[in-house]
Motif scaffolding. Sequence first.
Motif, mmCIF file in Angstrom:
data_model
loop_
_atom_site.group_PDB
_atom_site.id
_atom_site.type_symbol
_atom_site.label_atom_id
_atom_site.label_comp_id
_atom_site.label_asym_id
_atom_site.label_seq_id
_atom_site.Cartn_x
_atom_site.Cartn_y
_atom_site.Cartn_z
ATOM 1 N N SER A 1 -8.242 -7.476 30.070
ATOM 2 C CA SER A 1 -7.690 -7.799 28.758
ATOM 3 C C SER A 1 -6.958 -6.641 28.104
ATOM 4 O O SER A 1 -6.607 -6.709 26.941
ATOM 5 N N SER A 36 -5.966 -9.708 22.909
ATOM 6 C CA SER A 36 -6.569 -9.921 24.223
ATOM 7 C C SER A 36 -7.191 -11.303 24.366
ATOM 8 O O SER A 36 -7.639 -11.900 23.388
ATOM 9 N N PRO A 88 -10.166 -13.510 24.875
ATOM 10 C CA PRO A 88 -11.564 -13.178 24.635
ATOM 11 C C PRO A 88 -12.553 -13.715 25.660
ATOM 12 O O PRO A 88 -13.641 -13.195 25.779
ATOM 13 N N GLN A 89 -12.175 -14.766 26.421
ATOM 14 C CA GLN A 89 -13.179 -15.366 27.276
ATOM 15 C C GLN A 89 -12.551 -16.030 28.491
ATOM 16 O O GLN A 89 -11.464 -16.583 28.433
ATOM 17 N N LYS A 142 -6.208 -15.336 22.050
ATOM 18 C CA LYS A 142 -6.249 -15.220 20.589
ATOM 19 C C LYS A 142 -4.865 -15.357 19.981
ATOM 20 O O LYS A 142 -4.644 -16.197 19.120
#
Length: 75
Positions: A11, A50, A52-53, A68
Amino acid sequence: MSGETVYVLNSGGRTNVTGFKMTSSGLRRLSHSTRELGVDNDAVPLFTDSPPQVGFSPDGKHLLVTTKSANTIEV
């Protein structure tokens, strides 16, 4: 992780995901598994842009990554 397959989310900078296979001697990179996410995150270490998941769908057939800044779910 799905079975013996693991995807790692990078990320920072140019974001991407890369697949690996779990083996008895550690992780082995899967050929041609790196996918760019089209999100640049130059604000390291803030990670404001970045992804996030990252995770697998319940059936293990699809890799999903949330973003995001783009407010999307990439499959």
